[in-house]
Motif scaffolding. Sequence first.
Motif, mmCIF file in Angstrom:
data_model
loop_
_atom_site.group_PDB
_atom_site.id
_atom_site.type_symbol
_atom_site.label_atom_id
_atom_site.label_comp_id
_atom_site.label_asym_id
_atom_site.label_seq_id
_atom_site.Cartn_x
_atom_site.Cartn_y
_atom_site.Cartn_z
ATOM 1 N N ASP A 12 1.010 -1.600 -0.186
ATOM 2 C CA ASP A 12 0.238 0.264 0.276
ATOM 3 C C ASP A 12 0.392 1.238 -0.198
ATOM 4 O OD1 ASP A 12 -2.518 -1.314 0.474
ATOM 5 O OD2 ASP A 12 -2.606 -1.994 2.192
ATOM 6 N N GLY A 13 1.486 1.346 -0.944
ATOM 7 C CA GLY A 13 2.837 2.531 -1.012
ATOM 8 C C GLY A 13 3.681 2.734 0.292
ATOM 9 N N TYR A 106 7.078 7.569 2.928
ATOM 10 C CA TYR A 106 7.991 8.558 3.050
ATOM 11 C C TYR A 106 8.149 10.228 4.341
ATOM 12 C CZ TYR A 106 11.049 12.425 0.753
ATOM 13 O OH TYR A 106 12.504 13.078 0.975
ATOM 14 N N GLU A 107 6.963 10.365 5.118
ATOM 15 C CA GLU A 107 6.660 11.113 5.713
ATOM 16 C C GLU A 107 7.807 10.818 7.447
ATOM 17 O OE1 GLU A 107 3.297 8.329 6.679
ATOM 18 O OE2 GLU A 107 4.253 9.282 4.946
ATOM 19 N N ASP A 108 7.891 9.126 6.998
ATOM 20 C CA ASP A 108 8.888 8.404 8.498
ATOM 21 C C ASP A 108 9.834 9.279 8.198
ATOM 22 O OD1 ASP A 108 6.314 7.624 10.191
ATOM 23 O OD2 ASP A 108 5.875 6.007 8.233
ATOM 24 N N ARG A 109 10.665 9.454 7.001
ATOM 25 C CA ARG A 109 11.870 9.727 6.121
ATOM 26 C C ARG A 109 12.830 10.325 7.200
ATOM 27 N NH1 ARG A 109 15.829 13.027 4.598
ATOM 28 N NH2 ARG A 109 16.843 12.788 2.771
ATOM 29 N N ASP A 121 14.282 8.493 -0.912
ATOM 30 C CA ASP A 121 14.293 9.597 -1.895
ATOM 31 C C ASP A 121 14.099 9.215 -2.927
ATOM 32 O OD1 ASP A 121 14.182 11.719 0.453
ATOM 33 O OD2 ASP A 121 16.708 12.323 -0.213
ATOM 34 N N HIS A 122 15.114 7.939 -3.514
ATOM 35 C CA HIS A 122 14.614 7.454 -4.669
ATOM 36 C C HIS A 122 13.277 6.691 -4.891
ATOM 37 C CE1 HIS A 122 15.700 4.892 -8.050
ATOM 38 N NE2 HIS A 122 16.092 3.940 -7.274
ATOM 39 N N LEU A 123 12.981 6.295 -3.554
ATOM 40 C CA LEU A 123 11.755 5.769 -3.639
ATOM 41 C C LEU A 123 10.660 6.368 -3.895
ATOM 42 C CD1 LEU A 123 12.350 2.653 -1.366
ATOM 43 C CD2 LEU A 123 12.368 2.501 -3.617
ATOM 44 N N GLY A 127 7.993 6.946 -7.520
ATOM 45 C CA GLY A 127 6.565 6.424 -7.277
ATOM 46 C C GLY A 127 6.537 5.099 -6.654
ATOM 47 N N LEU A 128 7.846 4.785 -5.696
ATOM 48 C CA LEU A 128 7.024 3.669 -5.255
ATOM 49 C C LEU A 128 6.801 4.171 -4.086
ATOM 50 C CD1 LEU A 128 10.107 1.727 -6.711
ATOM 51 C CD2 LEU A 128 7.272 0.571 -7.055
ATOM 52 N N LEU A 129 6.881 4.434 -3.269
ATOM 53 C CA LEU A 129 6.429 5.090 -2.048
ATOM 54 C C LEU A 129 5.758 6.339 -1.409
ATOM 55 C CD1 LEU A 129 7.473 4.282 0.541
ATOM 56 C CD2 LEU A 129 9.462 5.803 0.539
ATOM 57 N N ARG A 130 4.571 6.483 -0.648
ATOM 58 C CA ARG A 130 4.225 7.676 -1.301
ATOM 59 C C ARG A 130 4.331 8.317 0.718
ATOM 60 N NH1 ARG A 130 -1.849 5.957 1.990
ATOM 61 N NH2 ARG A 130 -0.682 4.474 2.991
#
Length: 130
Positions: A12-13, A106-109, A121-123, A127-130
């Motif tokens: 789920d992203g 991505y919000e957990d970066r 960042d790459h993901l 488009g593999l990570l939301r």
Amino acid sequence: MIDKIAWLHFQDGRVLGARSRGKSVFYLPGGKREPGETDTETLVREIREELTVEIDPASAEPAGTFEAQADGHAQGLVVRTTCYTAEFSGTPVASSEIEELAWLGYEDRDRLSAAGKLIFDHLRETGLLR
């Protein structure tokens, strides 16, 4: 140079992250290569140890190599993380030195190691990570 192999498992992203006992940052499941091991052998062994699932070696696909300052080590020590996707059997559960698993977006970066941040960042860019 620290040479690591990591597994990218998406749902789920989000991507599955792991946190070791006594550590505050998350990383992608996987670990350091043993002498003489191939990337795939390392991936299978480390994921079995950390998550108690069986990676299908024939399905392992490279997903990028990333280098960053190694967390908790002297300045200049670099960790190289080579990422793979792969099919598996079983249900991931925290095992061995793993204290916590989490589905990270991505919000957990900011909860990741330096190498993890580059990978996220790459993901996100691909488009593999939301």
